[in-house]
Design an enzyme around this catalytic site. Sequence first.
Site, PDB file in Angstrom:
ATOM      1  CB  THR A  13       2.136  24.946 -16.975  1.00  0.00           C
ATOM      2  OG1 THR A  13       2.463  25.982 -16.036  1.00  0.00           O
ATOM      3  CG2 THR A  13       3.202  23.868 -16.926  1.00  0.00           C
ATOM      4  CB  SER A  59      -3.045  31.939 -15.463  1.00  0.00           C
ATOM      5  OG  SER A  59      -2.466  31.505 -14.251  1.00  0.00           O
TER       6      SER A  59
END
Length: 335
Positions: A13, A59
Amino acid sequence: MRKQIYIAYTGGTIGMRPSSQGYVPAAGFLANTLASMPEFHRPEMPQFTLREYDELMDSSDMSPADWQFIADDIAANYHKFDGFIILHGTDTMAYTASALSFMLQGLGKPVIVTGSQIPLAELRSDGQVNLLNALYIAANYPIAEVSLFFNNKLFRGNRSRKVDADGFDAFDSPNFPPLLEAGINIRVKAGKIAGASSTELKVSKVTAQPIGLVSLYPGISPMVIENTLQQPVNALILLSYGVGNAPQNKQLLAQLETAAERQIVVVNCTQCFKGRVNMGGYKTGHGLSQAGVVSGFDMTPEATLAKLHYLLSQSLSFDELKHQLSQSLQGELSN
């Protein structure tokens, strides 16, 4: 002389930008964002080199092959820099931090894994505080282990867990105190400031291992264990009740005994957020011990999985594997 810190942006992010399909990683976007933020270039801050990986990823897509790539990248740059920052998505950040703690042997410099809940370029981003502090701590309070920094706390990597999906206080370390807290003053707590180190870094190779994970629940059928063990698994993590208890179902216990006979290691971790497994505390836990199940003590499920990948990637006998699982190799469990 200003310290030199290496930043590896794997994705996540913190460096993403908005798109019609939500936040997405974009090559060069993080570098441009950092270049436009003067606080990262003040004289009090260390100098840093940013490397954006060619394939930036969420991820959720991380695998043991990616852990290996990160570890090898640190090793390749180890003698050029004073510390390392790994920018990573939050969803599997605790897994990567745990894995790196086992893979990086003889570490004499700080490796800090961090990221954010809101992209760095967005208003109200927590990324600025997390990355600024991680850089400053790596340069001025170097703790020579793999750690995870989030919301003003530095945690031991293999003790950390993601505990909040959408809050800034997204990580915690339930069974071990923070290594460091960054408030008005920076306070070293359970960590130790690194001095000069003459040890050589060694990277242990890790390959993907088939590992099962079963969480017990009231009324669970022994077939759940049986079906899991019928898959090509080398290990099973059993998330049990409380201090390591399980139903005294003879068929279920028989499946665990079969796993031991087939030399499939079964590790008992508690479903509780905090606390440790003690299979001798109750009869319902003693049955697991009698079936050959290994105690996970107070290891997190993330650390247990990473440790299994690390150990199963070595040529260990079944007895040595069980012994190593019960030992604290990198501070992942309390003695």
